[in-house]
Design a protein around this motif. Structure first.
Motif: not given
Length: 879
Positions: A310-319, A727-735, A414-415, A424-428
């Motif tokens: 799924g996308e959530k795990i894949a986006i983590y390994f991509a990041w 669609q991205d790494i979420g709040v981690w990017f803000l941090i 990249k994200s 999943c660009m507009d998912f959230q």
């Protein structure tokens, strides 16, 4: 006992889905058949006497028990529920406490209601058992028929393929290496590459326009199928809604079920005989081309990871892969800066003066009961200190500030490309619905201003009071961290005095280093212990705060834990960098804390102490974390296998079916700890990089190991996790953005106030360009009042003070230069950072064209539907 088959079962499923569709927009509490979180609520009080969890198997059929199918060999298994029952002797059963009997009765009642509702939702079921003398393990296999899949695919806004397009399997480094005509050793052909499509939202009415819709067995992938079944499990009520008795997660917490998971697609071990790569199952492909240690320098198969996990795990390994690749230039520059300091160490004039001073500079005692000492005794530390405090570190601080912001800007690009590529660009923003726990506990219903559908609502005032209460708990825990920090400071002072009073020349000379290293190790242990305690507390507080969506829930939890971990991990380095040695005073007027004299910086200065702390905390945490990630999953898996081996008994020689093998694996622990580890690492390599230029190198080495450890956990040791879209790494990017901004300010203050860069620069400008006499210039004489009182001799101490202890004019000039340097440094760096942000667009131009093309195709596919809507609007104008 026998599930109805054929046309009769299909008619029941169809009628149920029609009822679901008609009642989709209603949410009342008194009508039978109304949807509660997507499950028909009415009628489950009357339980069927027949066991609904068996399916009829055709006579004469010999099934492959290791396949992911029912006993009929055709019905695909999408999910498995597991529960265990202890077999008690009749005498013990009669003597059991009434309270335990009531608890078991409640669990059995919930289980039957839950299974009844799952059957009403259209799921197919089949049960397997594994018996022993003491325990019976039940495996309930679930499958979603075509009508259920189609209904929930539209309900969950899944994407449907319209037209195939070339898969953008391309990396920026491949383009650079290709332009330089250098063979790309990072690339490796991976079989069964997933196809890329132009897509649009799934619609049942447009099913014939989607690619592959004529093949029902393969239209939905295994990942999509188990996502749909998990959605049903998460929505299904098993008790009273007002008590939040809803969903599989609550049943797992109540220990009604021991586990719930989708099945892996076969074993991960590759066959002993030679087989073509195209014949490998998806799990074997991931293991051979990703999880093995020999793949450490290869590109990650992100599309395969997304297809399976799924996308959530894949986006983590991509990041993580993107971040690790960007660490290469940072590690290279940091290593060169360190080597430059190493080669120039012998030319450091102040260090040479210290080593050649002999008994020229008699230093004041380091404690009330200590004796005077000669500055020449710290010759080795003075030389080593130049490694971390030379002009190159200033350049590296500026470089890392630009590196951090440029890395984040290019990750946004990249994200965005991955989010579009994975649909999943507009998912959230458009599709996420309330959490099941929130829907169960919310006391009100309110219309969603976007969708117009009534949804559960929790009053903002009530949530605010809960958030404030949680904030108080955070402040209390932060105070506990400060108390521990003060304790470590006092420990360091006590150990330093004890080492000095041993009389041993080596211990006396290295008393400060021994105290600093040992206290940092103690601090690391306290940090790791407090992390475990607070994470558990933050999880309970966040659940109590009642956040509407899963994203908001995870963001609130992440914010709480990060705030605590930021103070927990960085408080000690901040103290050494900006407070240690600032409030010492001078002979005769020393400052004290709880009766102990305030700490001074060590022989090599505070910067080398800061480097020691960063090395021990950062590298020590990485080593301990990697050992835990390697050992703990294996121990848990061994314990689980041993427990099941006792139940299997004599059947252990038989090859177990897939669901039993997966139950032997351990439950997936999610990605929160993985992200937190990497974000804290990012803070270490940016915030204090001026003191520790080797930090990016250690981070790079750790991440090469981290990727393989995480890959092996997900492929080999974890049960298959449920696939989530993101669609991205979420709040981690803000941090990460906040840490990048903080690093600029901290490094400016670090260079200005902790480093000797500016004092040396001012001395070269005003006195001697070769720094001759610099050591003598930085040492003040003890005041006459100090010599006159007690048995004290005239001694020197490091400060810009006159004979009476007052600050000299040079100190005030230096202070003005330090403040001016901070202002200039911050403004110049922030200006270029904003320039980089402006020059690098978040979405590449080529991606914008692709998005427009996809929207055009989606409009064409849904054109008939749009015409119907326009016709209805014409006949039924708004009032």
């Amino acid at each position: 006992m026998i599930r109805k088959k054929g046309s009769e079962a299909g008619a029941q499923d169809a009628s149920l889905l029609i009822a679901l569709d008609k009642s989709r927009s209603r949410l009342s509490s008194d009508s039978s058949g109304t949807i509660y979180n997507g499950v028909p609520y009415g009628g489950f009080e009357e339980e069927d006497k027949d066991d609904p969890i068996y399916v009829h198997a055709d006579e004469g059929y010999s099934p492959n028990v290791r396949g992911n199918y029912f006993r009929d060999g055709q019905t695909q298994i999408d999910f498995v529920l597991v529960w265990e029952e202890k077999v008690r002797p009749l005498k013990k059963r009669r003597g059991k406490l009434a309270r335990d009997d009531r608890t078991d009765g409640h669990r059995e009642h919930w289980k039957r209601k839950f299974l009844n509702n799952l059957r009403n939702a259209g799921l197919l079921m089949e049960k397997e058992e594994m018996r022993s003398k003491r325990k019976t393990i039940h495996y309930l296999k679930l499958s979603a028929p075509w009508d259920v899949l189609v209904y929930y695919a539209e309900e969950l806004c899944m994407r449907a393929p319209l037209q195939a397009q070339p898969n953008p399997d391309w990396n920026s480094s491949a383009g650079v290496l290709g332009s330089l005509c250098i063979p790309n050793l990072l690339h490796r052909h991976i079989p069964n590459q997933p196809v890329d499509y132009y897509t649009c939202a799934f619609r049942r009415s447009k099913l014939d326009k989607f690619l592959g819709s004529d093949s029902r067995d393969s239209y939905f992938s295994n990942t999509q199928r188990h996502c749909i079944v998990y959605e049903i499990l998460a929505r299904t009520v098993y008790g009273k809604r007002k008590r939040a008795e809803i969903g599989i997660n609550r049943l797992l917490n109540e220990r009604v079920y021991a586990a719930a998971f989708p099945l892996h697609e076969g074993p991960f071990e590759t066959p002993e005989s030679e087989v073509p790569d195209d014949a490998l199952n998806p799990r074997q492909v991931l293991y051979r081309f990703w999880a093995q240690w020999g793949c450490w320098y290869r590109y990650q198969p992100l599309d395969h990871i997304r297809e399976y996990f799924g996308e959530k795990i894949a986006i983590y390994f991509a990041w993580l892969g993107f971040y690790t690749a960007w660490l290469l230039p940072a590690a290279a520059v940091g290593t060169m800066i360190f080597l430059a300091g190493l080669f120039a160490m012998g030319t450091n004039t102040p260090a040479q003066e210290i080593c050649e001073s002999g008994g020229q500079f008699l230093m004041c005692p380091l404690c009330e009961t200590c004796e005077t000492w000669n500055i020449s005794e710290i010759c080795p530390m003075a030389k080593v200190g130049y490694l971390f405090d030379h002009p190159g570190t200033v350049f590296f601080s500026v470089f890392m500030s630009f590196w951090a912001v440029t890395f984040l800007e290019y990750w946004k690009r990249k994200s965005a490309m991955l989010a579009h590529h994975w649909d999943c660009m507009d998912f959230q923003e458009e599709e996420e619905r309330p959490r099941p726990e929130f829907a169960a506990m919310a006391p009100w219903m309110e219309q969603n201003p976007i969708t117009g559908v009534k949804e559960p609502y929790f009053p903002r005032r009530d949530r605010l009071s809960r958030v404030l209460t949680g904030s108080v708990a955070i402040v209390i825990m932060l105070c506990v961290v400060i108390i521990f920090l003060v304790s470590v400071i006092m420990y360091r002072g006590i150990v330093s005095v004890m080492m000095y009073h041993t009389g041993n020349a080596i211990l006396m000379t290295q008393a400060g280093n021994i105290a600093n290293i040992s206290s940092t190790l103690v601090n690391l242990v306290l940090i790791l212990l407090m992390s475990q305690v607070y994470t558990s507390l933050a999880e309970k507080l966040t659940r109590w705060e009642m956040h509407r969506t899963q994203t908001l829930h995870e963001d609130a939890f992440t914010f709480k834990v990060f705030i605590f971990q930021f103070v927990n991990f960085y408080s000690s380095p901040f103290y050494v960098a900006f407070f240690k040695g600032r409030f010492v005073g001078y002979p005769g007027q020393y400052g004290t804390l709880l009766g102990l004299r305030n700490e001074e910086c060590g022989p090599g200065g505070c910067l080398i102490e800061l480097a020691q702390q960063l090395f021990i905390i950062m590298v020590g945490k990485q080593i301990i974390g990697n050992i835990q990630e390697f050992v703990i999953p294996k121990l848990k898996a061994w314990q689980q296998k041993r427990k099941l081996a006792r139940v299997r008994g004599t059947q252990i020689s038989q090859e177990p079916p897939r669901w039993e093998e997966d139950y032997e694996l351990i439950e997936c622990e999610g990605l929160f700890d993985e992200y937190l580890e990497m974000v804290l690492q990012f803070g270490f390599i940016t915030i204090f990089v001026a003191a520790f230029p080797l930090a990016p190198l250690f981070a790079l080495l750790n991440n090469w190991v981290e990727i393989r450890l995480d890959a092996q956990k997900f492929v080999c040791e974890y049960r298959r996790p449920v696939a989530y879209r993101t669609q991205d790494i979420g709040v981690w990017f803000l941090i990460l953005e906040v840490l990048a901004q903080i690093s600029v300010v901290v490094n400016a203050f670090l260079i200005a106030f902790t480093s000797d860069f500016l004092p040396r620069l001012l001395y070269q400008y005003e006195h001697e360009s070769q720094l001759q006499g610099y050591v003598n210039f930085t040492l003040a004489y003890s005041p006459p009042c100090y010599v006159a009182t007690g048995n004290h001799t005239l001694c020197r101490y490091k400060a810009f003070r006159d004979a009476n202890g007052n600050y000299t004019l040079f100190y005030w000039k230096l202070l003005a230069i330090r403040l001016g340097f901070i202002i200039v440094f911050e403004h110049v760096v922030f200006f270029f950072l904003r320039l980089i942000d402006w020059l690098v667009p978040d979405v590449p131009g080529s991606l914008e064209l692709t998005i427009k093309r996809e929207r055009y195709l989606a409009k064409q596919a849904l054109a008939d539907n749009q015409e119907v809507l326009l016709t209805q609007a014409a006949f039924h104008p708004a009032a």
